[in-house]
Scaffold this motif. Structure first.
Motif, PDB file in Angstrom:
ATOM      1  N   LYS A  45     -14.913   5.403  -0.875  1.00 11.84           N
ATOM      2  CA  LYS A  45     -14.112   4.634  -1.921  1.00 11.84           C
ATOM      3  C   LYS A  45     -13.392   5.569  -3.210  1.00 11.84           C
ATOM      4  CE  LYS A  45     -14.567  -0.230  -3.894  1.00 11.84           C
ATOM      5  NZ  LYS A  45     -14.843  -1.429  -3.922  1.00 11.84           N
ATOM      6  N   MET A  46     -14.355   5.704  -4.184  1.00  9.45           N
ATOM      7  CA  MET A  46     -13.789   6.223  -5.331  1.00  9.45           C
ATOM      8  C   MET A  46     -12.896   7.182  -4.998  1.00  9.45           C
ATOM      9  SD  MET A  46     -16.522   7.661  -8.658  1.00  9.45           S
ATOM     10  CE  MET A  46     -16.018   7.713  -9.944  1.00  9.45           C
ATOM     11  N   ALA A  47     -12.839   7.973  -4.089  1.00  9.71           N
ATOM     12  CA  ALA A  47     -12.254   9.079  -4.061  1.00  9.71           C
ATOM     13  C   ALA A  47     -10.429   8.104  -3.792  1.00  9.71           C
ATOM     14  CB  ALA A  47     -13.027   9.884  -2.622  1.00  9.71           C
ATOM     15  N   ARG A  48     -10.820   7.817  -3.484  1.00  8.71           N
ATOM     16  CA  ARG A  48      -8.770   6.727  -2.649  1.00  8.71           C
ATOM     17  C   ARG A  48      -8.665   6.121  -4.153  1.00  8.71           C
ATOM     18  NH1 ARG A  48     -11.482   4.438   1.991  1.00  8.71           N
ATOM     19  NH2 ARG A  48     -12.391   2.765   0.840  1.00  8.71           N
ATOM     20  N   GLU A  49      -9.021   5.416  -4.971  1.00  5.19           N
ATOM     21  CA  GLU A  49      -8.573   5.159  -6.487  1.00  5.19           C
ATOM     22  C   GLU A  49      -8.947   6.777  -6.952  1.00  5.19           C
ATOM     23  OE1 GLU A  49     -11.988   3.246  -7.453  1.00  5.19           O
ATOM     24  OE2 GLU A  49     -12.100   1.969  -5.888  1.00  5.19           O
ATOM     25  N   LEU A  50      -9.509   7.019  -7.458  1.00  2.32           N
ATOM     26  CA  LEU A  50      -8.820   8.463  -8.088  1.00  2.32           C
ATOM     27  C   LEU A  50      -7.625   9.745  -7.800  1.00  2.32           C
ATOM     28  CD1 LEU A  50     -12.372   9.559  -9.102  1.00  2.32           C
ATOM     29  CD2 LEU A  50     -10.744   8.133 -10.238  1.00  2.32           C
ATOM     30  N   GLY A  51      -7.803   9.173  -5.977  1.00  2.00           N
ATOM     31  CA  GLY A  51      -6.467  10.186  -5.620  1.00  2.00           C
ATOM     32  C   GLY A  51      -7.421  11.877  -5.644  1.00  2.00           C
ATOM     33  N   LEU A  52      -8.168  11.359  -5.073  1.00  8.01           N
ATOM     34  CA  LEU A  52      -8.961  13.207  -4.413  1.00  8.01           C
ATOM     35  C   LEU A  52      -9.212  12.821  -2.854  1.00  8.01           C
ATOM     36  CD1 LEU A  52     -11.702  13.231  -6.944  1.00  8.01           C
ATOM     37  CD2 LEU A  52      -9.632  14.234  -6.881  1.00  8.01           C
ATOM     38  N   GLU A  53      -9.319  14.239  -2.330  1.00 12.20           N
ATOM     39  CA  GLU A  53      -9.312  13.983  -1.126  1.00 12.20           C
ATOM     40  C   GLU A  53     -10.720  14.340  -0.358  1.00 12.20           C
ATOM     41  OE1 GLU A  53      -6.965  17.195   1.071  1.00 12.20           O
ATOM     42  OE2 GLU A  53      -5.221  16.858  -0.371  1.00 12.20           O
ATOM     43  N   VAL A  54     -10.928  13.918   1.168  1.00 12.19           N
ATOM     44  CA  VAL A  54     -12.204  14.365   1.242  1.00 12.19           C
ATOM     45  C   VAL A  54     -12.341  15.520   2.573  1.00 12.19           C
ATOM     46  CG1 VAL A  54     -14.630  13.585   2.419  1.00 12.19           C
ATOM     47  CG2 VAL A  54     -13.234  11.801   1.054  1.00 12.19           C
ATOM     48  N   LYS A  55     -13.262  16.399   2.382  1.00 10.95           N
ATOM     49  CA  LYS A  55     -13.327  17.273   3.706  1.00 10.95           C
ATOM     50  C   LYS A  55     -14.526  17.645   3.822  1.00 10.95           C
ATOM     51  CE  LYS A  55     -10.822  20.897   5.475  1.00 10.95           C
ATOM     52  NZ  LYS A  55      -9.816  19.846   6.560  1.00 10.95           N
ATOM     53  N   ASP A  56     -14.822  17.338   4.961  1.00 13.90           N
ATOM     54  CA  ASP A  56     -16.274  18.399   5.499  1.00 13.90           C
ATOM     55  C   ASP A  56     -16.831  17.351   4.699  1.00 13.90           C
ATOM     56  OD1 ASP A  56     -15.302  19.865   7.683  1.00 13.90           O
ATOM     57  OD2 ASP A  56     -14.928  21.403   5.910  1.00 13.90           O
ATOM     58  N   VAL A  77     -17.183  16.122   1.954  1.00 12.85           N
ATOM     59  CA  VAL A  77     -17.265  16.492  -0.149  1.00 12.85           C
ATOM     60  C   VAL A  77     -15.819  15.884  -0.544  1.00 12.85           C
ATOM     61  CG1 VAL A  77     -17.081  18.412  -1.315  1.00 12.85           C
ATOM     62  CG2 VAL A  77     -18.723  18.277   0.225  1.00 12.85           C
ATOM     63  N   VAL A  78     -15.898  15.157  -1.517  1.00 12.41           N
ATOM     64  CA  VAL A  78     -15.303  14.975  -2.049  1.00 12.41           C
ATOM     65  C   VAL A  78     -14.355  15.517  -2.953  1.00 12.41           C
ATOM     66  CG1 VAL A  78     -13.601  13.372  -4.331  1.00 12.41           C
ATOM     67  CG2 VAL A  78     -15.307  12.398  -2.561  1.00 12.41           C
ATOM     68  N   CYS A  79     -13.210  16.072  -3.136  1.00 14.08           N
ATOM     69  CA  CYS A  79     -12.984  17.185  -4.120  1.00 14.08           C
ATOM     70  C   CYS A  79     -11.052  16.881  -4.509  1.00 14.08           C
ATOM     71  CB  CYS A  79     -12.787  19.134  -3.264  1.00 14.08           C
ATOM     72  SG  CYS A  79     -12.137  19.457  -2.225  1.00 14.08           S
ATOM     73  N   GLY A  80     -11.064  17.676  -5.647  1.00 13.49           N
ATOM     74  CA  GLY A  80      -9.333  17.355  -5.986  1.00 13.49           C
ATOM     75  C   GLY A  80      -8.944  17.584  -7.708  1.00 13.49           C
ATOM     76  N   ILE A  81      -7.904  17.305  -7.679  1.00 18.49           N
ATOM     77  CA  ILE A  81      -8.011  17.504  -9.440  1.00 18.49           C
ATOM     78  C   ILE A  81      -7.409  15.840  -9.732  1.00 18.49           C
ATOM     79  CG2 ILE A  81      -6.214  18.778 -10.468  1.00 18.49           C
ATOM     80  CD1 ILE A  81      -7.159  20.313  -9.134  1.00 18.49           C
ATOM     81  N   PHE A  82      -8.042  15.585 -11.093  1.00 18.56           N
ATOM     82  CA  PHE A  82      -8.062  14.513 -11.820  1.00 18.56           C
ATOM     83  C   PHE A  82      -7.961  14.494 -12.917  1.00 18.56           C
ATOM     84  CE2 PHE A  82     -10.199  10.823 -13.357  1.00 18.56           C
ATOM     85  CZ  PHE A  82      -9.170   9.576 -13.426  1.00 18.56           C
ATOM     86  N   LYS A  83      -6.666  14.181 -13.617  1.00 21.20           N
ATOM     87  CA  LYS A  83      -6.494  14.172 -14.963  1.00 21.20           C
ATOM     88  C   LYS A  83      -7.170  15.636 -15.680  1.00 21.20           C
ATOM     89  CE  LYS A  83      -7.277   9.738 -16.426  1.00 21.20           C
ATOM     90  NZ  LYS A  83      -8.217   8.634 -17.299  1.00 21.20           N
TER      91      LYS A  83
END
Length: 369
Positions: A9-20, A22-28
């Motif tokens: 849920k936090m990943a969706r709020e921050l616009g991050l992806e879930v892969k294997d 693990v939440v990962c992506g670029i935020f700010k």
């Protein structure tokens, strides 16, 4: 890797992806990753090219967060990543979220390079960075860097580990290195730490094969399993709770029996403990059936007169096995439940033991889009 609903849920709020898992992506402009551990932990990490001069300043700021958040186990720099790990209990997610945004607000006060700057070489990645989950004997870091930079780091870490196996650091060098890094530590405490590390690396002469110690723990656990049933008043609920308690201790007793022999660690230990745990539950559940049949036969005087003790025991065992076969479903359910409970309490130790090859394992997650 498993990832719970709260982090998804936090990943969706921050616009991050879930892969294997693990939440990962670029935020700010920060390369952010999050994951959960088998030992009941939640972790977030920020991968960036941190200036060495900032480490001391940031450590002072982050030390205040360790006092502020009770569930925070540590927050530290590891291989160009800033990692914070929390113990996962009710209420942890709220502290996790607040701490994450507190860390970002602290980093905003300093000139931290953009996420598109490779933390290893310091050159732009132009959106071609790769996420990698790296693990060394249970410790994990999630790195966002050039593919070749991450691969080079993996090779170098493994090379250093191999060198360390062949040429162990002397006691004098160990004290010098630790004193240089932590001047406040006393010589006595450093020498104590060296002895503990030396004892782990050189456990000494093996007393017995590990399977013998594990078998001893298996038999002891099975006996405790049956004795508890004999001492029980007969209540279904009290017996279930008591047997569950013994089941929790059974795997630990078997593991302790193996370790007392000072046999080798690794996949051999992991495999032996699992096999002996299944065997102990099988013997314990079968033993309870045999004892219950023996008590019933003596109560109703169905034991033939004039037979030897050996024949009488054989009769009890035969009756116990027959009762199990008549109710195979219940027997299998009990076997699965108690084996699962026994392994649950030592699963983290077994997981780390299976991976104890002292090498870095890197798993490529995804490219930045």
């Amino acid at each position: 890797m498993y990832l719970g609903y709260a982090l998804r849920k936090m990943a969706r709020e921050l616009g991050l992806e879930v892969k294997d898992g693990v939440v990962c992506g670029i935020f700010k402009r920060y390369a952010v990753s999050m994951w959960e551990g088998l030992s009941g932990t939640k972790t977030f990490s920020i991968s960036a090219k941190f200036d060495d001069k900032l480490y001391e300043k940031l450590d002072k700021d982050f030390s205040e967060l360790e006092y502020k958040y009770q569930r925070l186990l540590y927050i530290k720099f590891m291989d160009d990543t800033l990692t914070a790990e929390f113990s996962d209990n009710p209420g942890t997610m709220k502290q996790f979220r607040n701490c994450f945004f507190d860390v970002l607000s602290i980093l905003d006060q300093y000139d931290i390079p953009d996420a598109d700057i490779c933390p290893k070489c310091g050159l732009p990645m132009y959106g071609q960075g790769v996420w990698s989950m790296c693990e060394i004997i249970g410790s994990k870091i999630c790195l966002y860097a050039h593919e070749h930079c991450a691969a080079a780091m993996e090779r170098e870490v493994n090379r250093q580990l191999e060198i360390g196996k062949r040429t162990p650091v002397s006691k004098e060098q160990f004290i010098k290195d630790i004193k240089g890094a932590y001047p406040e530590e006393s010589i006595k405490e450093i020498e104590k730490a060296y002895k503990e590390i030396e004892a782990e690396q050189n456990p000494g002469k093996r007393y017995l094969p590990g399977w013998i110690g594990a078998l001893g723990g298996c038999i002891l656990s099975a006996i405790l399993f049956v004795v508890l049933c004999l001492m029980d008043s007969g209540s279904h609920y009290s017996r279930g709770g008591g047997l569950s308690l013994v089941a929790c201790c059974g795997g630990f007793i078997i593991k302790k029996g193996y370790d007392l022999t000072k046999d080798t660690y690794g996949k051999k230990r992991c495999f032996t403990i699992i096999i002996m745990t299944v065997l102990y539950v099988f013997l314990g559940v079968l033993g309870i059936a045999v004892v219950q049949e023996a008590m019933a036969m003596n109560q109703f005087n169905t034991v033939p007169e004039g037979i030897s003790i050996v024949e009488e025991c054989r009769l009890y065992i035969h009756s116990g096995i027959r009762s199990v076969l008549l109710d195979k479903g219940r027997f299998l359910i009990g076997l699965i439940i108690f084996t699962s409970v026994s392994l649950f309490i030592i699963i983290v130790d077994l997981y780390n033991d299976g991976d104890r090859d002292e090498r870095m394992r890197r798993k490529r997650l995804q490219k930045r889009k």
